[in-house]
Design a protein around this motif. Structure first.
Motif, PDB file in Angstrom:
ATOM      1  N   THR A 191       0.831  -1.208   0.000  1.00  0.00           N
ATOM      2  CA  THR A 191       0.000   0.000   0.000  1.00  0.00           C
ATOM      3  C   THR A 191       0.866   1.259   0.000  1.00  0.00           C
ATOM      4  O   THR A 191       0.395   2.337  -0.349  1.00  0.00           O
ATOM      5  CB  THR A 191      -0.935   0.024   1.225  1.00  0.00           C
ATOM      6  N   GLU A 192       2.136   1.102   0.354  1.00  0.00           N
ATOM      7  CA  GLU A 192       3.068   2.232   0.355  1.00  0.00           C
ATOM      8  C   GLU A 192       3.384   2.713  -1.060  1.00  0.00           C
ATOM      9  O   GLU A 192       4.024   3.749  -1.228  1.00  0.00           O
ATOM     10  CB  GLU A 192       4.366   1.849   1.069  1.00  0.00           C
ATOM     11  N   ILE A 193       2.922   1.990  -2.076  1.00  0.00           N
ATOM     12  CA  ILE A 193       3.166   2.418  -3.449  1.00  0.00           C
ATOM     13  C   ILE A 193       2.607   3.818  -3.688  1.00  0.00           C
ATOM     14  O   ILE A 193       3.122   4.564  -4.504  1.00  0.00           O
ATOM     15  CB  ILE A 193       2.593   1.410  -4.472  1.00  0.00           C
ATOM     16  N   GLY A 194       1.604   4.188  -2.963  1.00  0.00           N
ATOM     17  CA  GLY A 194       1.020   5.519  -3.085  1.00  0.00           C
ATOM     18  C   GLY A 194       1.978   6.638  -2.737  1.00  0.00           C
ATOM     19  O   GLY A 194       1.771   7.786  -3.123  1.00  0.00           O
ATOM     20  N   ASN A 195       3.044   6.325  -2.007  1.00  0.00           N
ATOM     21  CA  ASN A 195       4.047   7.328  -1.656  1.00  0.00           C
ATOM     22  C   ASN A 195       5.021   7.600  -2.797  1.00  0.00           C
ATOM     23  O   ASN A 195       5.818   8.533  -2.709  1.00  0.00           O
ATOM     24  CB  ASN A 195       4.838   6.882  -0.426  1.00  0.00           C
ATOM     25  N   LEU A 196       4.980   6.787  -3.848  1.00  0.00           N
ATOM     26  CA  LEU A 196       5.886   6.970  -4.990  1.00  0.00           C
ATOM     27  C   LEU A 196       5.237   7.913  -6.003  1.00  0.00           C
ATOM     28  O   LEU A 196       4.868   7.521  -7.104  1.00  0.00           O
ATOM     29  CB  LEU A 196       6.212   5.619  -5.630  1.00  0.00           C
ATOM     30  N   ASP A 197       5.103   9.165  -5.605  1.00  0.00           N
ATOM     31  CA  ASP A 197       4.355  10.109  -6.432  1.00  0.00           C
ATOM     32  C   ASP A 197       5.054  10.495  -7.735  1.00  0.00           C
ATOM     33  O   ASP A 197       4.453  11.101  -8.606  1.00  0.00           O
ATOM     34  CB  ASP A 197       3.983  11.356  -5.633  1.00  0.00           C
ATOM     35  N   LYS A 198       6.300  10.108  -7.918  1.00  0.00           N
ATOM     36  CA  LYS A 198       7.023  10.371  -9.168  1.00  0.00           C
ATOM     37  C   LYS A 198       7.014   9.152 -10.100  1.00  0.00           C
ATOM     38  O   LYS A 198       7.494   9.234 -11.225  1.00  0.00           O
ATOM     39  CB  LYS A 198       8.484  10.741  -8.876  1.00  0.00           C
ATOM     40  N   LEU A 199       6.469   8.029  -9.628  1.00  0.00           N
ATOM     41  CA  LEU A 199       6.509   6.782 -10.387  1.00  0.00           C
ATOM     42  C   LEU A 199       5.811   6.945 -11.734  1.00  0.00           C
ATOM     43  O   LEU A 199       4.655   7.355 -11.803  1.00  0.00           O
ATOM     44  CB  LEU A 199       5.850   5.653  -9.592  1.00  0.00           C
ATOM     45  N   GLN A 200       6.546   6.616 -12.805  1.00  0.00           N
ATOM     46  CA  GLN A 200       6.016   6.709 -14.167  1.00  0.00           C
ATOM     47  C   GLN A 200       5.808   5.344 -14.793  1.00  0.00           C
ATOM     48  O   GLN A 200       4.931   5.186 -15.640  1.00  0.00           O
ATOM     49  CB  GLN A 200       6.968   7.517 -15.050  1.00  0.00           C
ATOM     50  N   GLN A 201       6.628   4.373 -14.411  1.00  0.00           N
ATOM     51  CA  GLN A 201       6.557   3.044 -15.019  1.00  0.00           C
ATOM     52  C   GLN A 201       6.685   1.978 -13.943  1.00  0.00           C
ATOM     53  O   GLN A 201       7.629   2.000 -13.158  1.00  0.00           O
ATOM     54  CB  GLN A 201       7.665   2.858 -16.053  1.00  0.00           C
ATOM     55  N   LEU A 202       5.732   1.050 -13.940  1.00  0.00           N
ATOM     56  CA  LEU A 202       5.757  -0.088 -13.024  1.00  0.00           C
ATOM     57  C   LEU A 202       5.555  -1.352 -13.855  1.00  0.00           C
ATOM     58  O   LEU A 202       4.468  -1.589 -14.375  1.00  0.00           O
ATOM     59  CB  LEU A 202       4.660   0.037 -11.967  1.00  0.00           C
ATOM     60  N   LEU A 203       6.620  -2.117 -14.021  1.00  0.00           N
ATOM     61  CA  LEU A 203       6.589  -3.335 -14.829  1.00  0.00           C
ATOM     62  C   LEU A 203       6.992  -4.502 -13.939  1.00  0.00           C
ATOM     63  O   LEU A 203       8.169  -4.640 -13.596  1.00  0.00           O
ATOM     64  CB  LEU A 203       7.544  -3.235 -16.020  1.00  0.00           C
ATOM     65  N   ILE A 204       6.014  -5.291 -13.534  1.00  0.00           N
ATOM     66  CA  ILE A 204       6.275  -6.419 -12.645  1.00  0.00           C
ATOM     67  C   ILE A 204       5.730  -7.724 -13.237  1.00  0.00           C
ATOM     68  O   ILE A 204       5.602  -8.712 -12.534  1.00  0.00           O
ATOM     69  CB  ILE A 204       5.684  -6.175 -11.242  1.00  0.00           C
TER      70      ILE A 204
END
Length: 122
Positions: A42-55
């Motif tokens: 849920t901490e992903i919300g703190n990555l406010d600069k995140l542009q690409q998430l490839l998992i």
């Protein structure tokens, strides 16, 4: 000093699974049963600069947390061939509608935001 909050790209896709064969040689393949495990925090919300998430192609499990909707710069999301279950949260759908598939065709996110959707292969 680096801050994870400044993270723009997180690429963990296509983890290779390698096995030793005769003569010290290795044979490698992409296998979604091997690789990174765990859940999307849920901490992903703190990555406010995140542009690409490839998992994709990893045995990551759990659900897509609603906090992903706080990643307003997210332009590319690959979560196929994982063990993620459940529905695309409305926050992800709103993010998709707001910026990922805008009138300039910037960003790539295909999410089934209809009621009773599932995170399975199409």
């Amino acid at each position: 000093f680096y801050s994870i909050r400044k993270l723009k790209k997180l690429w963990l896709q296509d983890t290779l699974h390698c096995e030793e064969v005769q003569g010290g040689e290795y044979e490698c393949s992409i296998d979604s049963d091997f690789g990174f495990t765990g859940t999307i925090s849920t901490e992903i919300g703190n990555l406010d600069k995140l542009q690409q998430l490839l998992i994709n192609n990893n045995p990551i499990s759990g659900i897509i947390p609603t906090e992903i909707g706080l990643c307003e710069n997210l332009a590319l999301l690959h979560i196929h061939k994982t063990n993620i279950v459940g529905y695309a949260p409305i926050e992800l759908c709103l993010l998709r509608d707001k910026s990922l598939n805008n009138e300039l065709n910037q960003g790539v996110l295909y999410a089934d935001c209809r009621p009773n959707n599932k995170t399975q292969d199409p």
